[in-house]
Design a protein around this motif. Structure first.
Motif, mmCIF file in Angstrom:
data_model
loop_
_atom_site.group_PDB
_atom_site.id
_atom_site.type_symbol
_atom_site.label_atom_id
_atom_site.label_comp_id
_atom_site.label_asym_id
_atom_site.label_seq_id
_atom_site.Cartn_x
_atom_site.Cartn_y
_atom_site.Cartn_z
ATOM 1 N N ARG A 345 -147.448 57.071 49.893
ATOM 2 C CA ARG A 345 -146.428 57.443 50.882
ATOM 3 C C ARG A 345 -145.122 56.784 50.471
ATOM 4 N N LEU A 346 -144.007 57.464 50.691
ATOM 5 C CA LEU A 346 -142.715 56.978 50.253
ATOM 6 C C LEU A 346 -141.740 56.865 51.420
ATOM 7 N N GLY A 347 -140.833 55.911 51.309
ATOM 8 C CA GLY A 347 -139.763 55.774 52.294
ATOM 9 C C GLY A 347 -138.754 54.755 51.803
ATOM 10 N N PHE A 348 -137.486 55.017 52.072
ATOM 11 C CA PHE A 348 -136.448 54.069 51.696
ATOM 12 C C PHE A 348 -136.328 52.997 52.771
ATOM 13 N N VAL A 349 -136.390 51.733 52.343
ATOM 14 C CA VAL A 349 -136.127 50.588 53.205
ATOM 15 C C VAL A 349 -134.957 49.848 52.578
ATOM 16 N N GLY A 350 -133.806 49.900 53.250
ATOM 17 C CA GLY A 350 -132.596 49.420 52.605
ATOM 18 C C GLY A 350 -132.270 50.338 51.437
ATOM 19 N N ASP A 351 -132.066 49.749 50.272
ATOM 20 C CA ASP A 351 -131.774 50.563 49.087
ATOM 21 C C ASP A 351 -132.983 50.696 48.174
ATOM 22 N N LYS A 352 -134.157 50.292 48.658
ATOM 23 C CA LYS A 352 -135.363 50.364 47.848
ATOM 24 C C LYS A 352 -136.259 51.507 48.307
ATOM 25 N N PHE A 368 -154.630 62.870 50.261
ATOM 26 C CA PHE A 368 -153.828 63.785 49.450
ATOM 27 C C PHE A 368 -152.891 64.578 50.342
ATOM 28 N N MET A 369 -153.351 64.951 51.524
ATOM 29 C CA MET A 369 -152.514 65.704 52.450
ATOM 30 C C MET A 369 -151.305 64.878 52.886
ATOM 31 N N LYS A 370 -151.498 63.569 53.067
ATOM 32 C CA LYS A 370 -150.433 62.700 53.555
ATOM 33 C C LYS A 370 -149.480 62.240 52.449
ATOM 34 N N ALA A 371 -149.853 62.466 51.185
ATOM 35 C CA ALA A 371 -149.107 61.885 50.075
ATOM 36 C C ALA A 371 -147.723 62.498 49.932
ATOM 37 N N ASP A 372 -146.753 61.622 49.632
ATOM 38 C CA ASP A 372 -145.405 62.058 49.283
ATOM 39 C C ASP A 372 -145.217 62.102 47.774
ATOM 40 N N ARG A 393 -144.278 60.677 40.747
ATOM 41 C CA ARG A 393 -144.055 62.122 40.728
ATOM 42 C C ARG A 393 -144.029 62.620 42.167
ATOM 43 N N LEU A 394 -142.938 63.227 42.568
ATOM 44 C CA LEU A 394 -142.742 63.606 43.963
ATOM 45 C C LEU A 394 -143.507 64.875 44.315
ATOM 46 N N LEU A 395 -144.075 64.860 45.513
ATOM 47 C CA LEU A 395 -144.739 66.034 46.061
ATOM 48 C C LEU A 395 -143.963 66.634 47.222
ATOM 49 N N THR A 396 -142.906 65.970 47.638
ATOM 50 C CA THR A 396 -142.103 66.428 48.773
ATOM 51 C C THR A 396 -140.656 66.584 48.336
ATOM 52 N N GLU A 397 -139.850 67.123 49.217
ATOM 53 C CA GLU A 397 -138.448 67.328 48.905
ATOM 54 C C GLU A 397 -137.737 65.991 48.723
ATOM 55 N N LYS A 398 -136.647 66.026 47.996
ATOM 56 C CA LYS A 398 -135.926 64.814 47.631
ATOM 57 C C LYS A 398 -135.473 64.008 48.833
ATOM 58 N N SER A 399 -135.080 64.701 49.908
ATOM 59 C CA SER A 399 -134.506 64.005 51.069
ATOM 60 C C SER A 399 -135.552 63.328 51.947
ATOM 61 N N ARG A 400 -136.821 63.704 51.792
ATOM 62 C CA ARG A 400 -137.814 63.211 52.743
ATOM 63 C C ARG A 400 -137.950 61.684 52.746
ATOM 64 N N PRO A 401 -138.060 61.013 51.582
ATOM 65 C CA PRO A 401 -138.163 59.547 51.650
ATOM 66 C C PRO A 401 -136.982 58.888 52.348
ATOM 67 N N SER A 402 -135.780 59.483 52.205
ATOM 68 C CA SER A 402 -134.610 58.906 52.876
ATOM 69 C C SER A 402 -134.683 59.076 54.381
ATOM 70 N N ARG A 427 -136.733 67.677 62.798
ATOM 71 C CA ARG A 427 -137.686 67.976 61.732
ATOM 72 C C ARG A 427 -137.330 67.337 60.398
ATOM 73 N N LYS A 428 -136.179 66.670 60.336
ATOM 74 C CA LYS A 428 -135.834 65.933 59.130
ATOM 75 C C LYS A 428 -136.448 64.535 59.121
ATOM 76 N N ILE A 429 -136.966 64.086 60.263
ATOM 77 C CA ILE A 429 -137.482 62.726 60.376
ATOM 78 C C ILE A 429 -138.998 62.720 60.226
ATOM 79 N N TYR A 430 -139.507 61.778 59.435
ATOM 80 C CA TYR A 430 -140.938 61.592 59.238
ATOM 81 C C TYR A 430 -141.268 60.118 59.464
ATOM 82 N N MET A 431 -142.536 59.835 59.624
ATOM 83 C CA MET A 431 -142.979 58.447 59.712
ATOM 84 C C MET A 431 -144.120 58.226 58.729
ATOM 85 N N SER A 432 -144.020 57.155 57.968
ATOM 86 C CA SER A 432 -145.107 56.701 57.108
ATOM 87 C C SER A 432 -145.713 55.466 57.761
#
Length: 635
Positions: A345-352, A368-372, A393-402, A427-432
């Motif tokens: 799962r991916l997400g930006f925290v600060g600039d990381k 696998f279903m939950k993977a970014d 290797r990304l499985l979701t759109e570029k903006s999703r982790p942000s 719908r742009k917001i997700y939670m990991s």
């Protein structure tokens, strides 16, 4: 003589006004129910919950022998134990666990004797090499939230969870009406002055890629009555209509008049080039877009004006990016023999960009279903350390982790409900959400790897939750404590309480099989505290070291009969119709670092916490008190 368009609005304003008009007229997602087997690529209209567990029976995870673990106690290299026939059962991978057995020993670790007995040189731990009921999915758990794309992995997860039909967003039908006296169907030898009609093929391909269902009508000559008739027919059969050509101000261009007769025209003429003659119209909640005849103009117009409407009605995800560099939250270890693919799962925290590895079990389709993204470990490499930068290797759109809120810490089903509500609202917001226990959440916050952490740590000396741990691990501040819920914690037991347990101290009784939470979780710390308070030797509790990662996974082991008791929250016991012996009302709160507190995603989370709809969901689940929810607790 020169002509003028009625309007010449900037694109942003025209698009905003157009979509606002359509939404006010009632345009929005429509739902339909389809078989799960036919739902790949569709978007869920509401959250989907499992009706059965996966696996739905306790299964051997290895080829070998099944036995009662205590029959192997004492076996070592110097003091082997021999088991006679009847004390074990030969099993293959996937076989149901035989009655009276609670462990499996791999075939490689036994010595078969000529008299049918087997010899073992190490003791088996209870529940080793066994796939537990609900290891992948627990009945009643949310498999996937609202407005999520149903991937092949999600299809497998739903079927594994006993879901046969799913409510999905209906694909909008978009009628395409090509017009013009000079337009003819595609052919090999057009005459001079004849133009092959290929715009509809271009538009159809674009619409399909956006999740819409195109319907192309026969070519209509430049005659007003015929165009109006075709437009009214398309409006009766479709959710949106593209009227191609005739949007300019030439002598035969009558699209604007036809759209105004069939419905209404909002704007005729947009300040874009090419594409200026576009007509923005509608009939009630159905868009009617007058598209210029030139292909490039038409492509730009429907890209800029129709695509956002379809996205509103379908929630279709944007394009993906190939790779990104991320920081691992915990180590991943791999054997040297294989190239391994670890879901994260991916997400930006600060600039990381933070990568949190998911369950790596080969049978866990839900991960696998939950993977970014996918982290690839090359053959011959032992793995990666926590904090190491890796390529994903990304499985979701570029903006999703942000746009992903990273929550690491103690588990509670309310996090799933919170994530679903936030995504429904935006719908742009997700939670990991990673369930690593309260202490794991605190450590993640200290490393700057999360926006928030669920926490319910009891200080045995004071009887107060969380405060002393915050002072110990964040002596210089930089953290905020947000009141979430009071949770009813207690002992979950089988329906009817067949063993007659009266309280936690009875888990040490002979014949009681206990199932525990992982070390570092608040529930485990509470159980340790109760053992100390009652002077119970933890080693005397059968199964005390048997660990599950969530309240629901503890509950399902009890409901399935592989355990008799376990600590957990009331909502999990209620979900599986278990009896519940209350122990305490604990504080389950959220820790939020200062740097994340004023970010839009965290503010949206806090607003959702306070919303009546969220309170209603928690009330329906049961076992929560909501006084002061969302308020900051003074430190």
């Amino acid at each position: 003589m020169a002509f003028e368009y009625l309007t010449n609005l900037p694109l942003d304003r025209a698009r905003r006004d157009y979509i606002e008009l359509l939404i006010n007229n009632g345009m929005g997602p429509r739902a339909e129910t389809v078989p799960v087997s036919q739902a790949a690529g569709r978007m869920t209209a509401e959250a989907v919950y499992a009706s059965i567990c996966s696996p739905h029976y306790a299964a051997s995870a290895m080829d070998g022998i099944a036995l009662l673990a205590k029959d192997s106690f004492g076996a070592t290299e110097s003091t082997p134990v021999t088991l006679r026939p009847g004390k074990f059962t030969v099993v293959d991978t996937g076989d149901p666990l035989p009655d009276g057995c609670d462990a499996v020993i791999m075939i490689e670790d036994i010595v078969e004797n000529s008299d049918g007995s087997v010899t073992i040189h190490s003791a088996a731990a209870p529940w080793q090499h066994i796939r537990q009921i609900g290891e992948d999915i627990c009945a009643g758990e949310m498999i996937i939230g609202s407005f999520m794309e149903l991937t092949p992995a999600a299809i497998g997860a739903m079927i594994a969870g006993g879901v046969g039909e799913v409510k999905v967003i209906k694909r909008p039908r978009v009628g395409i009406i090509p017009t013009g006296d000079e337009i003819i169907p595609p052919c090999a030898n057009p005459e001079p002055g004849q133009i092959l009609e290929f715009n509809s093929a271009i538009f159809s391909s674009m619409l399909k890629s956006w999740g819409a269902e195109p319907v192309t009508y026969p070519i209509v000559p430049d005659k007003y009555d015929m165009i109006l008739h075709a437009l009214e027919m398309a409006l009766s059969q479709c959710d949106m209509v593209l009227l191609n050509a005739g949007s300019s101000a030439g002598r035969d261009d009558c699209s604007a008049k036809a759209i105004a007769e069939a419905g209404q025209v909002l704007y005729h003429g947009i300040a874009i080039k090419p594409g200026k003659p576009a007509i923005l119209g509608c009939k009630d909640d159905k868009p009617i877009l007058g598209v210029p005849g030139y292909p490039v103009s038409g492509i730009i117009v429907i890209e800029e004006l129709l695509k956002p409407i379809i996205e509103h009605c379908t929630g279709k995800a944007a394009a993906r990016e190939d790779r990104a560099e991320a920081v691992l939250t915990r180590p991943v270890v791999s054997g040297l023999k294989y190239q391994e693919f670890v879901r994260v799962r991916l997400g930006f925290v600060g600039d990381k960009l933070i990568a949190s590895p998911l369950n790596r079990g080969s049978g866990v389709v839900s991960s696998f279903m939950k993977a970014d993204g996918i982290l690839e470990i090359p053959q011959g490499q032992e793995g990666y350390e926590a904090g190491q930068r890796v390529s994903v290797r990304l499985l979701t759109e570029k903006s999703r982790p942000s746009n992903t809120l990273v929550v690491i810490g103690s588990h509670d089903p309310l996090l799933d409900e919170l994530a679903d509500m936030m995504h429904r609202d935006d719908r742009k917001i997700y939670m990991s959400s990673s369930h690593v226990g309260s202490m794991g959440g605190i450590m993640a916050l200290k490393r700057g790897e999360a926006h928030a952490a669920g926490c319910h740590l009891l200080d045995p000396e004071t009887g107060i939750y969380n405060l002393s741990f915050i002072k110990r691990y964040f002596p210089n501040g930089g953290i905020r404590l947000i009141r979430c819920v009071g949770r009813q914690q207690g002992l979950m037991v089988q329906k009817g309480n067949p063993l007659g347990l009266n309280g936690f101290e009875d888990v040490a009784n002979d014949g009681v099989r206990y199932v525990n939470r992982q070390k570092g979780s608040g529930t485990r710390i509470l159980a340790d505290y109760l053992c100390s308070k009652a002077n119970i030797d933890k080693a005397s509790i059968y199964g005390y070291d048997r660990e599950e990662l969530t309240h629901t996974s503890v509950a399902i082991q009890i409901a399935a009969g592989s355990a008799d008791a376990g600590m957990g929250i009331y909502s999990a016991a209620r979900l599986y119709d278990l009896d519940f012996l209350p122990v305490c009302i604990e504080e389950y709160d959220l820790l939020i670092p200062d740097f994340a507190y004023d970010t839009p995603m965290v503010r949206r989370m806090l607003d959702t916490l306070k919303s009546p709809e969220f309170h209603a969901r928690l009330s329906a689940m049961g076992g929560y008190t909501l006084e002061g929810i969302g308020e900051e607790i003074s430190l």
